[in-house]
Design a protein around this motif. Structure first.
Motif, PDB file in Angstrom:
ATOM      1  N   SER A 176     -17.918  10.504 -16.071  1.00 27.33           N
ATOM      2  CA  SER A 176     -17.946   9.387 -16.794  1.00 27.33           C
ATOM      3  C   SER A 176     -17.765   8.104 -15.946  1.00 27.33           C
ATOM      4  CB  SER A 176     -16.866   9.242 -17.666  1.00 27.33           C
ATOM      5  OG  SER A 176     -15.459   9.108 -16.899  1.00 27.33           O
ATOM      6  N   SER A 177     -18.152   6.695 -16.416  1.00 27.46           N
ATOM      7  CA  SER A 177     -18.076   5.803 -15.612  1.00 27.46           C
ATOM      8  C   SER A 177     -16.824   5.318 -15.058  1.00 27.46           C
ATOM      9  CB  SER A 177     -18.611   4.352 -16.227  1.00 27.46           C
ATOM     10  OG  SER A 177     -17.852   4.180 -17.858  1.00 27.46           O
ATOM     11  N   GLY A 178     -15.823   5.810 -15.644  1.00 23.36           N
ATOM     12  CA  GLY A 178     -14.432   5.684 -15.213  1.00 23.36           C
ATOM     13  C   GLY A 178     -14.196   6.644 -14.015  1.00 23.36           C
ATOM     14  N   LEU A 179     -14.722   7.546 -13.724  1.00 23.47           N
ATOM     15  CA  LEU A 179     -14.731   8.230 -12.379  1.00 23.47           C
ATOM     16  C   LEU A 179     -13.560   9.451 -12.734  1.00 23.47           C
ATOM     17  CD1 LEU A 179     -15.655   6.188  -9.503  1.00 23.47           C
ATOM     18  CD2 LEU A 179     -16.845   7.828 -10.208  1.00 23.47           C
ATOM     19  N   THR A 180     -13.631   9.921 -14.098  1.00 21.83           N
ATOM     20  CA  THR A 180     -12.573  10.893 -14.415  1.00 21.83           C
ATOM     21  C   THR A 180     -11.162  10.427 -14.150  1.00 21.83           C
ATOM     22  OG1 THR A 180     -14.180  12.311 -13.470  1.00 21.83           O
ATOM     23  CG2 THR A 180     -12.225  13.490 -14.150  1.00 21.83           C
ATOM     24  N   GLY A 181     -10.896   9.454 -14.875  1.00 21.12           N
ATOM     25  CA  GLY A 181      -9.555   8.800 -14.863  1.00 21.12           C
ATOM     26  C   GLY A 181      -9.045   7.994 -13.493  1.00 21.12           C
ATOM     27  N   ARG A 182     -10.110   7.818 -12.590  1.00 20.63           N
ATOM     28  CA  ARG A 182      -9.594   7.222 -11.209  1.00 20.63           C
ATOM     29  C   ARG A 182      -9.411   5.673 -11.564  1.00 20.63           C
ATOM     30  NH1 ARG A 182     -11.823  11.652  -9.282  1.00 20.63           N
ATOM     31  NH2 ARG A 182     -11.136  12.639  -7.396  1.00 20.63           N
ATOM     32  N   ASN A 183     -10.195   5.094 -12.470  1.00 28.17           N
ATOM     33  CA  ASN A 183      -9.845   3.500 -12.584  1.00 28.17           C
ATOM     34  C   ASN A 183      -8.588   3.512 -12.886  1.00 28.17           C
ATOM     35  OD1 ASN A 183     -12.500   2.962 -12.018  1.00 28.17           O
ATOM     36  ND2 ASN A 183     -13.274   2.595 -14.047  1.00 28.17           N
ATOM     37  N   ASP A 184      -7.851   4.228 -13.783  1.00 24.50           N
ATOM     38  CA  ASP A 184      -6.583   3.702 -14.351  1.00 24.50           C
ATOM     39  C   ASP A 184      -5.626   3.989 -13.022  1.00 24.50           C
ATOM     40  OD1 ASP A 184      -7.391   3.418 -16.760  1.00 24.50           O
ATOM     41  OD2 ASP A 184      -7.128   5.675 -17.251  1.00 24.50           O
ATOM     42  N   ILE A 185      -5.847   5.055 -12.349  1.00 21.94           N
ATOM     43  CA  ILE A 185      -5.172   5.303 -10.965  1.00 21.94           C
ATOM     44  C   ILE A 185      -5.293   4.027 -10.098  1.00 21.94           C
ATOM     45  CG2 ILE A 185      -4.665   6.731  -8.909  1.00 21.94           C
ATOM     46  CD1 ILE A 185      -5.714   9.089 -10.652  1.00 21.94           C
ATOM     47  N   TRP A 186      -6.383   3.531  -9.906  1.00 17.01           N
ATOM     48  CA  TRP A 186      -6.585   2.423  -9.007  1.00 17.01           C
ATOM     49  C   TRP A 186      -6.018   1.082  -9.508  1.00 17.01           C
ATOM     50  CZ3 TRP A 186     -12.641   3.545  -8.420  1.00 17.01           C
ATOM     51  CH2 TRP A 186     -12.625   4.793  -7.523  1.00 17.01           C
TER      52      TRP A 186
ATOM     53  N   GLU B 121      -1.906  -2.904  -8.429  1.00 20.08           N
ATOM     54  CA  GLU B 121      -0.528  -3.723  -9.165  1.00 20.08           C
ATOM     55  C   GLU B 121       0.600  -3.402  -8.430  1.00 20.08           C
ATOM     56  OE1 GLU B 121       1.893  -4.145 -13.165  1.00 20.08           O
ATOM     57  OE2 GLU B 121       0.154  -2.561 -13.198  1.00 20.08           O
ATOM     58  N   ARG B 122       1.019  -2.271  -7.867  1.00 22.67           N
ATOM     59  CA  ARG B 122       2.138  -2.122  -7.063  1.00 22.67           C
ATOM     60  C   ARG B 122       1.817  -2.726  -5.494  1.00 22.67           C
ATOM     61  NH1 ARG B 122       5.381   3.569  -7.389  1.00 22.67           N
ATOM     62  NH2 ARG B 122       7.221   2.694  -6.671  1.00 22.67           N
ATOM     63  N   ALA B 123       0.472  -2.452  -5.117  1.00 18.36           N
ATOM     64  CA  ALA B 123       0.338  -2.966  -3.554  1.00 18.36           C
ATOM     65  C   ALA B 123       0.345  -4.554  -3.662  1.00 18.36           C
ATOM     66  CB  ALA B 123      -1.006  -2.401  -3.399  1.00 18.36           C
TER      67      ALA B 123
ATOM     68  N   HIS C  27      -6.477   8.305  -4.481  1.00 16.83           N
ATOM     69  CA  HIS C  27      -7.839   8.731  -4.765  1.00 16.83           C
ATOM     70  C   HIS C  27      -9.082   7.665  -4.123  1.00 16.83           C
ATOM     71  CE1 HIS C  27      -7.303  12.371  -6.764  1.00 16.83           C
ATOM     72  NE2 HIS C  27      -6.344  12.117  -7.346  1.00 16.83           N
ATOM     73  N   ASN C  28      -8.522   6.909  -3.242  1.00 20.07           N
ATOM     74  CA  ASN C  28      -9.276   6.047  -2.573  1.00 20.07           C
ATOM     75  C   ASN C  28      -8.288   5.692  -1.333  1.00 20.07           C
ATOM     76  OD1 ASN C  28      -9.968   3.212  -1.581  1.00 20.07           O
ATOM     77  ND2 ASN C  28     -11.819   3.619  -2.884  1.00 20.07           N
ATOM     78  N   MET C  29      -9.078   5.965   0.124  1.00 18.80           N
ATOM     79  CA  MET C  29      -8.086   5.812   1.046  1.00 18.80           C
ATOM     80  C   MET C  29      -7.843   4.563   1.280  1.00 18.80           C
ATOM     81  SD  MET C  29     -10.532   6.767   4.538  1.00 18.80           S
ATOM     82  CE  MET C  29     -11.655   5.791   5.140  1.00 18.80           C
ATOM     83  N   TRP C  30      -8.938   3.462   1.187  1.00 19.21           N
ATOM     84  CA  TRP C  30      -8.563   2.040   1.343  1.00 19.21           C
ATOM     85  C   TRP C  30      -7.480   1.496   0.440  1.00 19.21           C
ATOM     86  CZ3 TRP C  30     -10.605   1.351   5.898  1.00 19.21           C
ATOM     87  CH2 TRP C  30     -11.705   1.930   6.095  1.00 19.21           C
ATOM     88  N   LEU C  31      -7.523   1.636  -0.836  1.00 21.92           N
ATOM     89  CA  LEU C  31      -6.423   1.633  -1.661  1.00 21.92           C
ATOM     90  C   LEU C  31      -5.084   2.008  -1.409  1.00 21.92           C
ATOM     91  CD1 LEU C  31      -8.156   1.386  -5.138  1.00 21.92           C
ATOM     92  CD2 LEU C  31      -7.572  -0.589  -3.620  1.00 21.92           C
ATOM     93  N   ASP C  32      -5.120   3.423  -0.747  1.00 20.04           N
ATOM     94  CA  ASP C  32      -4.187   4.061  -0.602  1.00 20.04           C
ATOM     95  C   ASP C  32      -3.352   3.359   0.617  1.00 20.04           C
ATOM     96  OD1 ASP C  32      -2.218   6.067  -0.856  1.00 20.04           O
ATOM     97  OD2 ASP C  32      -3.747   7.553  -0.866  1.00 20.04           O
ATOM     98  N   VAL C  33      -4.182   2.953   1.780  1.00 15.91           N
ATOM     99  CA  VAL C  33      -3.447   2.206   2.757  1.00 15.91           C
ATOM    100  C   VAL C  33      -3.072   0.842   2.514  1.00 15.91           C
ATOM    101  CG1 VAL C  33      -5.619   1.156   3.670  1.00 15.91           C
ATOM    102  CG2 VAL C  33      -3.628   2.063   5.345  1.00 15.91           C
ATOM    103  N   PHE C  34      -3.758   0.206   1.596  1.00 16.37           N
ATOM    104  CA  PHE C  34      -3.200  -1.014   1.043  1.00 16.37           C
ATOM    105  C   PHE C  34      -1.852  -0.754   0.451  1.00 16.37           C
ATOM    106  CE2 PHE C  34      -3.676  -4.570  -2.270  1.00 16.37           C
ATOM    107  CZ  PHE C  34      -3.142  -5.431  -1.334  1.00 16.37           C
ATOM    108  N   LEU C  35      -1.737   0.059  -0.367  1.00 15.66           N
ATOM    109  CA  LEU C  35      -0.397   0.345  -0.916  1.00 15.66           C
ATOM    110  C   LEU C  35       0.695   0.572   0.009  1.00 15.66           C
ATOM    111  CD1 LEU C  35       1.439   0.910  -3.542  1.00 15.66           C
ATOM    112  CD2 LEU C  35       0.681   3.417  -3.176  1.00 15.66           C
ATOM    113  N   GLN C  36       0.331   1.541   0.943  1.00 20.22           N
ATOM    114  CA  GLN C  36       1.531   1.847   1.909  1.00 20.22           C
ATOM    115  C   GLN C  36       1.508   0.941   3.152  1.00 20.22           C
ATOM    116  OE1 GLN C  36       0.767   5.912   3.216  1.00 20.22           O
ATOM    117  NE2 GLN C  36      -0.798   6.091   1.425  1.00 20.22           N
ATOM    118  N   LEU C  37       0.580   0.367   3.834  1.00 14.65           N
ATOM    119  CA  LEU C  37       0.607  -0.539   5.249  1.00 14.65           C
ATOM    120  C   LEU C  37       0.129  -2.072   4.877  1.00 14.65           C
ATOM    121  CD1 LEU C  37       0.040   2.194   7.592  1.00 14.65           C
ATOM    122  CD2 LEU C  37       2.031   1.539   6.822  1.00 14.65           C
ATOM    123  N   GLY C  38      -0.317  -2.213   3.777  1.00 13.44           N
ATOM    124  CA  GLY C  38      -0.888  -3.463   3.297  1.00 13.44           C
ATOM    125  C   GLY C  38      -2.280  -3.936   3.978  1.00 13.44           C
ATOM    126  N   ALA C  39      -2.548  -5.132   4.235  1.00 19.01           N
ATOM    127  CA  ALA C  39      -3.755  -5.591   4.713  1.00 19.01           C
ATOM    128  C   ALA C  39      -3.876  -5.240   6.265  1.00 19.01           C
ATOM    129  CB  ALA C  39      -3.761  -7.224   4.811  1.00 19.01           C
TER     130      ALA C  39
END
Length: 476
Positions: free
Chosen positions: A317-327, A332-334, A370-382
């Motif tokens: 689906s265009s929502g990439l199997t629920g990944r849009n909601d995860i992202w 929001e938290r990052a 489910h996206n390494m760039w968003l994951d590192v943004f959440l954890q270690l920021g910019a």
């Protein structure tokens, strides 16, 4: 009149020198570590979190026990060149440890940073003690074990067990069937030849299995090419061809949309690299660069504009199997701590209160963005994004010129290209593509491979055919 002589003009024919048993043992150990890293979820599903943690710790201790004495007894001329360590990757690891000072989940940060350091060490260990030929051969054997193990495991569940099994072989009441995402293996490998329910293999995850099968196709194909160029016996050529075919078939049956896209990217990069090898002048190379860039821009534009249709063709689906909601939840938290992040945790520790129940997908607590760039943004920021970009930028830069620049190891001119020199480039690009929808490239086996390639590219910047490395300060 001719006379017999005891002093022939040619050297006496000698049998090739046998490989040392110690090096054979080193390769066997390296294969086991690679299998354990690439198929880490096999151990998790088999032994549970505690058992898998004990195994990882034991392998780290074993590696240090092998490596430290090796470093100590080397002659001065062959000592390890510490300046050739992957310092960018090591700074990223240091940042992961430092983040425990401001982490919102300090226990998870300490635990996962230690795991990251362990996988980084394993990658540097391989790069130091193994030649390029050994690295690719060990990867080949490790991936063969995963390919064969996945096929046998799926067949066992389909033909003998005859019902899906859960991780750790938990009993399940099949009258009230649980969510399909809970299963380790569902045993549907023989349901269809090409299109059917997705298989999961020993790793218990279709997306992970698909990526491992793509890596297998890359490595097996390179080894097949080496065999063809090196006049290997016909039996071995057939055997290597069958391994490529089996990995390709299981890649299709895994049905991972991300890895299908990664296959296209890898094929395109391989084509450009092969064309670049034939470009002998600066003008010719410039033409290849401009043409490839134009095609890439057009391809990316078409992919963005026709995203819904492309996703539909891939069965998503265009929502990439629920990944849009995860992202959305991750962003929001990052955004609350955009510079230094909330603290390292790769993967997210699902039993930590900060993650337990935070994002639920198919009734399971999610343990990555489910996206390494968003994951590192959440954890270690910019700051973390910049560091991760530098790590992968370094890997791509070095791997590209390693693949397309002819080795010059003799004064007579360039040496022949080795098929093995394409392997790092293609695997790094496969990981970068996977990183768009998965976080594996920034942790565990993905990080281990990147650390290994960056280090080896600094230690041995060329490999010629047949498999002769230009080593710099490495005993391999």
């Amino acid at each position: 009149m001719a006379q017999a002589t005891k002093y022939p003009v040619t050297e006496r024919v000698r049998a090739p020198e046998r490989e040392r048993s110690a090096h054979q043992a080193l390769r066997a150990y390296s294969i086991f570590v690679m299998v354990s890293a690439l198929a880490y979820s096999w151990w998790f599903n088999l032994l549970g979190a505690a058992g898998a943690a004990v195994l990882v710790g034991a392998l780290i201790v074993a590696t240090l026990a092998i490596w430290i004495p090796s470093l100590a007894r080397r002659p001065k001329a062959r000592r390890f060149r510490w300046e050739r360590l992957p310092w960018i990757a090591l700074v990223y690891v240091a940042l992961a440890f430092a983040s425990t000072l401001w982490s919102q989940w300090p226990a998870a940060s300490i635990l996962t940073a230690a795991v990251l350091a362990g996988f980084t060490m394993q990658g540097i260990f391989f790069a130091d003690l193994l030649s390029w030929s050994d690295i690719v051969r060990c990867l080949e054997v490790a991936l063969r074990w995963i390919v064969a193990g996945s096929f046998v495991f799926e067949a066992w569940v389909a033909l003998i067990v005859r019902h899906p099994i859960m991780p750790n072989f938990f009993a399940v009441d099949y009258d009230g069937e649980p969510n399909a995402h809970w299963y380790w293996v569902r045993g549907n490998i023989f349901d269809s030849l090409l299109v059917g329910d997705r298989i999961q293999g020993v790793v218990g995850n279709s997306n992970l299995l698909g990526m491992l099968m793509l890596l297998a196709v890359i490595v097996f194909s390179a080894r097949l090419w080496v065999g063809v160029k090196g006049h290997v016996t016909g039996t071995k050529i057939v055997a290597r061809s069958l391994w490529v075919a089996l990995a390709a078939w299981m890649f299709i049956r895994a049905g991972s949309a991300t890895t299908f896209v990664a296959l296209i990217v890898v094929a395109a990069v391989a084509c450009v690299a092969l064309v670049m090898r034939r470009a002998r002048t600066a003008r010719g190379r410039r033409t290849v660069y401009l043409t490839a860039t134009a095609i890439a821009v057009v391809g990316a534009g078409v992919g963005v504009l026709a995203f819904d249709r492309v996703a539909g063709l891939l069965g998503r689906s265009s929502g990439l199997t629920g990944r849009n909601d995860i992202w959305a939840a991750v962003v929001e938290r990052a955004s609350e701590r955009p510079i230094f992040g909330n603290g390292f945790s790769s993967p997210w520790v699902p039993w930590d209160p900060a993650f337990d129940g935070w994002i639920i997908d198919h009734d399971i607590t999610v343990f990555e963005a489910h996206n390494m760039w968003l994951d590192v943004f959440l954890q270690l920021g910019a700051l973390g994004i910049v560091m991760l970009a530098l790590v992968y930028g370094s890997a791509v830069w070095r791997a590209w010129f390693f693949a397309v620049d002819a080795p010059r190891l003799v004064p007579d001119g360039p040496s022949p290209f080795s098929p093995l020199s394409l392997v790092p480039l293609l695997i790094v690009w496969a990981l970068l593509t996977q990183g768009l929808t998965e976080s594996n490239p920034m942790m565990l086996w993905g990080w281990m491979l990147v650390s290994m390639f960056i280090t080896k590219l600094r230690l041995a910047p060329a490999v010629t055919f047949p498999d002769r490395d230009a080593e710099i300060g490495s005993p391999a």
